[in-house]
Design a protein around this motif. Structure first.
Motif, PDB file in Angstrom:
ATOM      1  N   GLN A  99       0.160   6.235   8.695  1.00  0.00           N
ATOM      2  CA  GLN A  99       0.636   6.491   7.337  1.00  0.00           C
ATOM      3  C   GLN A  99      -0.539   6.591   6.376  1.00  0.00           C
ATOM      4  N   ILE A 100      -0.393   7.487   5.427  1.00  0.00           N
ATOM      5  CA  ILE A 100      -1.444   7.637   4.410  1.00  0.00           C
ATOM      6  C   ILE A 100      -1.603   6.317   3.667  1.00  0.00           C
ATOM      7  N   GLY A 101      -2.847   5.930   3.457  1.00  0.00           N
ATOM      8  CA  GLY A 101      -3.114   4.701   2.703  1.00  0.00           C
ATOM      9  C   GLY A 101      -3.432   3.524   3.604  1.00  0.00           C
ATOM     10  N   ASP A 102      -2.936   3.572   4.858  1.00  0.00           N
ATOM     11  CA  ASP A 102      -3.221   2.467   5.782  1.00  0.00           C
ATOM     12  C   ASP A 102      -4.702   2.480   6.172  1.00  0.00           C
ATOM     13  N   CYS A 150     -17.450  -1.512  -2.772  1.00  0.00           N
ATOM     14  CA  CYS A 150     -15.984  -1.328  -2.782  1.00  0.00           C
ATOM     15  C   CYS A 150     -15.660  -0.169  -3.703  1.00  0.00           C
ATOM     16  N   ASP A 151     -16.274   0.968  -3.435  1.00  0.00           N
ATOM     17  CA  ASP A 151     -16.087   2.086  -4.356  1.00  0.00           C
ATOM     18  C   ASP A 151     -15.310   3.234  -3.726  1.00  0.00           C
ATOM     19  N   ARG A 152     -14.635   2.940  -2.597  1.00  0.00           N
ATOM     20  CA  ARG A 152     -13.851   3.991  -1.951  1.00  0.00           C
ATOM     21  C   ARG A 152     -12.472   3.456  -1.540  1.00  0.00           C
ATOM     22  N   PRO A 153     -11.631   3.063  -2.506  1.00  0.00           N
ATOM     23  CA  PRO A 153     -10.300   2.565  -2.129  1.00  0.00           C
ATOM     24  C   PRO A 153      -9.523   3.639  -1.359  1.00  0.00           C
ATOM     25  N   ALA A 154      -8.674   3.204  -0.421  1.00  0.00           N
ATOM     26  CA  ALA A 154      -7.955   4.158   0.426  1.00  0.00           C
ATOM     27  C   ALA A 154      -6.512   4.351  -0.024  1.00  0.00           C
ATOM     28  N   LEU A 170       5.973   1.698  14.955  1.00  0.00           N
ATOM     29  CA  LEU A 170       4.578   1.259  14.871  1.00  0.00           C
ATOM     30  C   LEU A 170       3.738   2.461  14.461  1.00  0.00           C
ATOM     31  N   PHE A 171       3.150   2.368  13.273  1.00  0.00           N
ATOM     32  CA  PHE A 171       2.426   3.504  12.718  1.00  0.00           C
ATOM     33  C   PHE A 171       0.985   3.496  13.202  1.00  0.00           C
ATOM     34  N   GLY A 172       0.571   4.653  13.730  1.00  0.00           N
ATOM     35  CA  GLY A 172      -0.842   4.819  14.080  1.00  0.00           C
ATOM     36  C   GLY A 172      -1.205   4.154  15.393  1.00  0.00           C
ATOM     37  N   ASP A 173      -2.484   3.852  15.469  1.00  0.00           N
ATOM     38  CA  ASP A 173      -3.099   3.368  16.681  1.00  0.00           C
ATOM     39  C   ASP A 173      -2.760   1.879  16.880  1.00  0.00           C
ATOM     40  N   LEU A 174      -2.338   1.506  18.080  1.00  0.00           N
ATOM     41  CA  LEU A 174      -1.994   0.095  18.337  1.00  0.00           C
ATOM     42  C   LEU A 174      -3.219  -0.813  18.290  1.00  0.00           C
ATOM     43  N   VAL A 225       0.819  -1.208   0.000  1.00  0.00           N
ATOM     44  CA  VAL A 225       0.000   0.000   0.000  1.00  0.00           C
ATOM     45  C   VAL A 225       0.857   1.264   0.000  1.00  0.00           C
ATOM     46  N   ARG A 226       1.792   1.334   0.944  1.00  0.00           N
ATOM     47  CA  ARG A 226       2.516   2.597   1.129  1.00  0.00           C
ATOM     48  C   ARG A 226       3.324   3.011  -0.094  1.00  0.00           C
ATOM     49  N   PRO A 227       4.089   2.123  -0.724  1.00  0.00           N
ATOM     50  CA  PRO A 227       4.853   2.567  -1.902  1.00  0.00           C
ATOM     51  C   PRO A 227       3.972   3.000  -3.063  1.00  0.00           C
ATOM     52  N   SER A 228       2.709   2.537  -3.065  1.00  0.00           N
ATOM     53  CA  SER A 228       1.817   2.941  -4.167  1.00  0.00           C
ATOM     54  C   SER A 228       1.459   4.413  -4.064  1.00  0.00           C
ATOM     55  N   VAL A 229       1.549   4.969  -2.848  1.00  0.00           N
ATOM     56  CA  VAL A 229       1.274   6.389  -2.665  1.00  0.00           C
ATOM     57  C   VAL A 229       2.403   7.198  -3.299  1.00  0.00           C
TER      58      VAL A 229
END
Ligand code: NAD
Length: 318
Positions: free
Chosen positions: A276-279, A146-150, A209-213, A90-94
């Motif tokens: 991280q954006i995209g997660d 499934c019309d809102r990919p992140a 550790l990114f974001g909320d545990l 996901v992340r490298p696609s951003v």
């Protein structure tokens, strides 16, 4: 059956190739040994299959339509194309959405076109839980919107599903889309969380550790995914089908780290970081359809899977 398997040198592809060979199928592998992660690992993945009866490997790009047409050619009929080659993650696609689009969407179209021209009757497409986007309620069902990919990655996988459906509708291609939920096990891509965390904890290095545990994932043991995928390869969809392949249980990030600590016998030095954006905060598969149609049944729960993974890491390093 003769199976054209793209991404055959990758993590899931190499396991699936072995499983298909063991079940008596012929496998024509195609892989570009893309440098997304160390191609030497992919060489190691395929080394065990090279020279085995029933296995051939083409080194090349799915965007090379002449090569793909030659591999799908009618003089050596392919029964099913199983398309796993992609830029994953996901992340490298951003950071590089255009490249993701080229490989994951254009590449899928090149394969679909080659299959249409060569009369390959069946297509199995590796999709992803990423098509579900940001969701807070579980489990995810195949007929959910499934019309809102992140992430760009999720968007490319959803676009791939759409093109597969279009070829089913227009040309009668028998097609199955498999939505894999975070796959782990031996040969896992080194940038994925479990592989990365295990490496860092083992080395005593900080674990970001990114974001909320409490963010939670459905982690699926590689052999379970491969069994589901092999069954989908062997069984015509009888039209167009979409299946979640997951473990159908969620594990929080905090719990995942705890399981790795226990298996490794070491404490993690945790470094909290911003999300991280995209997660996405949650993935969780409803697997009723795969159970019903494929007889799919995940067998290795995360507690056992993490123990097995750590054993494999240590054996591989020995
Ligand atoms: P991987 O990167 O190990 O395997 C992908 C393979 O595709 C690699 O060997 C790579 O060299 C090859 N490839 C990339 N671009 C290519 C190109 N242009 N031409 C030919 N080959 C090319 O990844 P993986 O984890 O084994 O994933 C396999 C498939 O499953 C992918 O489609 C991925 O999107 C999907 N998927 C994986 C997961 C997971 O958790 N691993 C989850 C959901 C979906």
């Amino acid at each position: 059956m003769r199976v054209l398997l793209t991404g055959a040198a990758g993590f899931i592809g190499s396991h699936l190739a072995e499983r298909l060979l063991a079940r008596g199928h012929e496998v024509v592998g195609l892989d570009a040994f893309d440098p997304f992660y160390d191609p030497a690992l992919k060489e190691r993945n395929v080394a065990r299959m090279l020279g085995r009866p029933g296995f051939t490997l083409a080194r090349g790009d799915i965007l090379d339509s002449a090569l793909v047409a030659q591999l799908a050619r009618p003089s050596a009929p392919v029964d099913v194309c199983c398309h796993l080659a992609a830029l994953a993650g996901v992340r490298p696609s951003v950071a590089d959405p255009l490249r993701y689009h080229r490989v994951n969407v254009d590449g899928t179209l090149v394969l679909l076109e080659a299959c249409r021209a060569a009369g390959v009757p069946r297509f199995v497409f590796a999709s992803s839980s990423s098509v579900y986007g940001v969701r807070s309620h579980a489990p995810f069902r195949e007929d959910d919107a499934c019309d809102r990919p992140a992430s760009p990655y999720g968007a490319t996988k959803r676009a791939g599903e759409h093109f597969v459906h279009a070829y089913h509708h227009v040309y009668g291609l028998d097609a199955t889309c498999l939505r894999f939920f975070t796959v782990y096990g031996p040969r896992q891509r080194p940038e994925m969380a479990i592989a990365k965390f295990a490496r860092l904890i083992e080395a005593g290095a900080p674990v970001p550790l990114f974001g909320d545990l409490t963010s939670a994932r459905d982690y699926t043991w590689i052999d379970d995914i491969v069994e589901g995928a092999a069954r989908a390869v062997e069984r015509p969809a009888g039209g167009f089908a979409v299946y979640n392949l997951g473990d159908a249980r969620t594990t929080t990030l905090a719990e995942l780290v705890r399981l790795l600590e226990r298996a490794l016998g070491k404490r993690a030095v945790v470094e909290p970081r911003a999300p991280q954006i995209g997660d996405v905060p949650l993935t969780c598969a409803d697997i009723a359809a795969a159970r019903r149609d494929l007889g799919y049944e995940p067998r290795v729960a995360i507690e056992e899977g993490i123990e097995r993974y750590v054993r494999w890491v240590r054996e591989a390093a020995a």
